[in-house]
Design an enzyme around this catalytic site. Structure first.
Site, PDB file in Angstrom:
ATOM      1  N   HIS A  83      45.031  67.066  55.326  1.00  0.00           N
ATOM      2  CA  HIS A  83      46.094  66.493  55.776  1.00  0.00           C
ATOM      3  C   HIS A  83      46.865  67.253  56.427  1.00  0.00           C
ATOM      4  CE1 HIS A  83      48.837  63.311  56.820  1.00  0.00           C
ATOM      5  NE2 HIS A  83      50.320  64.045  56.154  1.00  0.00           N
TER       6      HIS A  83
ATOM      7  N   PHE B  41      38.330  51.248  57.247  1.00  0.00           N
ATOM      8  CA  PHE B  41      37.790  52.005  56.725  1.00  0.00           C
ATOM      9  C   PHE B  41      39.095  52.124  55.352  1.00  0.00           C
ATOM     10  CE2 PHE B  41      38.992  54.500  60.898  1.00  0.00           C
ATOM     11  CZ  PHE B  41      40.531  55.170  60.566  1.00  0.00           C
TER      12      PHE B  41
ATOM     13  N   THR C  83      40.569  65.774  64.358  1.00  0.00           N
ATOM     14  CA  THR C  83      40.876  64.399  63.203  1.00  0.00           C
ATOM     15  C   THR C  83      39.316  64.355  62.366  1.00  0.00           C
ATOM     16  OG1 THR C  83      42.565  63.447  63.684  1.00  0.00           O
ATOM     17  CG2 THR C  83      41.448  62.440  61.809  1.00  0.00           C
TER      18      THR C  83
ATOM     19  N   ARG D 182      39.114  72.142  59.219  1.00  0.00           N
ATOM     20  CA  ARG D 182      38.527  70.650  59.126  1.00  0.00           C
ATOM     21  C   ARG D 182      36.682  71.245  60.082  1.00  0.00           C
ATOM     22  NH1 ARG D 182      42.936  66.318  61.127  1.00  0.00           N
ATOM     23  NH2 ARG D 182      43.885  65.641  59.417  1.00  0.00           N
TER      24      ARG D 182
ATOM     25  N   LYS E  32      42.986  68.009  50.509  1.00  0.00           N
ATOM     26  CA  LYS E  32      42.582  66.578  50.204  1.00  0.00           C
ATOM     27  C   LYS E  32      41.632  66.817  48.485  1.00  0.00           C
ATOM     28  CE  LYS E  32      42.744  64.532  54.285  1.00  0.00           C
ATOM     29  NZ  LYS E  32      42.718  63.283  55.378  1.00  0.00           N
TER      30      LYS E  32
ATOM     31  N   ARG F   2      49.137  72.186  62.604  1.00  0.00           N
ATOM     32  CA  ARG F   2      47.820  70.831  63.464  1.00  0.00           C
ATOM     33  C   ARG F   2      46.921  71.816  63.878  1.00  0.00           C
ATOM     34  NH1 ARG F   2      47.965  65.562  62.497  1.00  0.00           N
ATOM     35  NH2 ARG F   2      46.685  64.712  63.628  1.00  0.00           N
TER      36      ARG F   2
HETATM   37  N1  UDP Z   1      39.972  58.552  59.398  1.00  0.00           N
HETATM   38  C1  UDP Z   1      38.924  58.312  59.224  1.00  0.00           C
HETATM   39  N2  UDP Z   1      38.072  57.641  60.357  1.00  0.00           N
HETATM   40  C2  UDP Z   1      39.004  57.701  60.990  1.00  0.00           C
HETATM   41  C3  UDP Z   1      40.517  57.841  61.397  1.00  0.00           C
HETATM   42  C4  UDP Z   1      40.673  58.247  60.366  1.00  0.00           C
HETATM   43  O1  UDP Z   1      37.944  58.577  57.979  1.00  0.00           O
HETATM   44  O2  UDP Z   1      38.203  57.290  62.210  1.00  0.00           O
HETATM   45  C5  UDP Z   1      40.711  59.310  58.452  1.00  0.00           C
HETATM   46  C6  UDP Z   1      40.560  61.028  58.067  1.00  0.00           C
HETATM   47  O3  UDP Z   1      40.406  61.540  56.787  1.00  0.00           O
HETATM   48  C7  UDP Z   1      41.988  60.825  58.789  1.00  0.00           C
HETATM   49  C8  UDP Z   1      43.324  60.510  58.207  1.00  0.00           C
HETATM   50  O4  UDP Z   1      41.962  59.043  57.815  1.00  0.00           O
HETATM   51  O5  UDP Z   1      42.984  62.814  58.353  1.00  0.00           O
HETATM   52  C9  UDP Z   1      44.131  60.028  58.913  1.00  0.00           C
HETATM   53  O6  UDP Z   1      44.012  58.931  60.055  1.00  0.00           O
HETATM   54  P1  UDP Z   1      45.210  59.997  61.009  1.00  0.00           P
HETATM   55  O7  UDP Z   1      45.135  59.449  62.120  1.00  0.00           O
HETATM   56  O8  UDP Z   1      46.499  60.070  60.629  1.00  0.00           O
HETATM   57  O9  UDP Z   1      44.284  61.255  61.465  1.00  0.00           O
HETATM   58  P2  UDP Z   1      44.815  62.786  61.159  1.00  0.00           P
HETATM   59  O10 UDP Z   1      46.689  62.960  61.622  1.00  0.00           O
HETATM   60  O11 UDP Z   1      44.357  62.870  59.850  1.00  0.00           O
HETATM   61  O12 UDP Z   1      44.700  63.881  62.379  1.00  0.00           O
HETATM   62 MG    MG Z   2      47.790  61.497  60.388  1.00  0.00          MG
END
Ligand code: UDP
Ligand code: MG
Length: 174
Positions: free
Chosen positions: A128, A59, A100, A111, A11, A94
């Site tokens: 991501h 958000f 996340t 992360r 990102k 992952r």
């Molecule tokens: N995100 C956030 N707050 C949250 C959940 C998600 O800022 O409570 C953002 C974060 O950058 C995350 C992206 O949204 O990577 C996509 O969310 P997802 O739930 O798909 O998580 P990921 O698959 O990236 O772990």
């Molecule tokens: Mg996701």
């Protein structure tokens, strides 16, 4: 276990912090193969489609701004997009990426080591990675054209002047 593929995005914050090398080195531990890679300027449409599962979240606007690089200055309005392929690719990547929420991610994960939560509450988590097979297919088809991938991942259709993915899962309303 069958071969899988997964979409990885470094990102805008990852590029700004010059983390590309570190992240690719870390991901090379998986012994997966890179079958697609490019730098992309993310526009609003791509941002919305990529995060279509989060459209209703409070958000969402900030999240779009984040992936479009709007909070990082003009020269950082881009991401590095990659497709990794191999056994168990989704879980392997992952695990290295971490949770996340960067504050909950294991500190040695990507992360955990490099992410932060912005003052507006967005998880600026550097990378991501697709979460499931369905997600991976949708996302790879969204970010890459068939001819940008070095192997045959999914069925394609050829018309006179175009090669397209046979099916796409691009069902977001814009
Ligand atoms: N995100 C956030 N707050 C949250 C959940 C998600 O800022 O409570 C953002 C974060 O950058 C995350 C992206 O949204 O990577 C996509 O969310 P997802 O739930 O798909 O998580 P990921 O698959 O990236 O772990
Ligand atoms: Mg996701």
């Amino acid at each position: 276990m069958k071969k899988q593929q997964t979409l990885v995005l470094i990102k805008p914050d990852g590029l700004k912090k010059s983390l590309t090398g570190n992240i690719l080195t870390k991901l090379s531990e998986t012994r997966l193969r890179i079958v697609g890679a490019k730098v992309v300027c993310v526009n609003e449409e791509l941002a919305k489609k990529h995060y279509q599962h989060l459209t209703d979240k409070p958000f969402f606007e900030e999240l779009k701004n984040y992936i479009m690089g709007k909070i990082h200055g003009k020269e950082y309005q881009r991401v590095l997009a990659l497709v990794y392929q191999g056994e168990n690719a989704i879980t392997k990547v992952r695990e290295l990426a971490g949770a996340t929420n960067p504050e909950e991610a294991v500190s040695t994960s990507i992360r955990g080591a490099y992410g932060r939560i912005t003052t507006k509450g967005v998880y600026e988590n550097v990378i991501h990675t697709s979460g499931t097979l369905t997600e991976a297919e949708r996302e790879i088809k969204l970010w890459f054209r068939p001819e940008e991938i070095t192997t045959n991942l999914y069925p394609i259709v050829k018309t006179k002047d175009k090669i397209k993915w046979e099916t796409s899962y691009d069902n977001v309303k814009l």
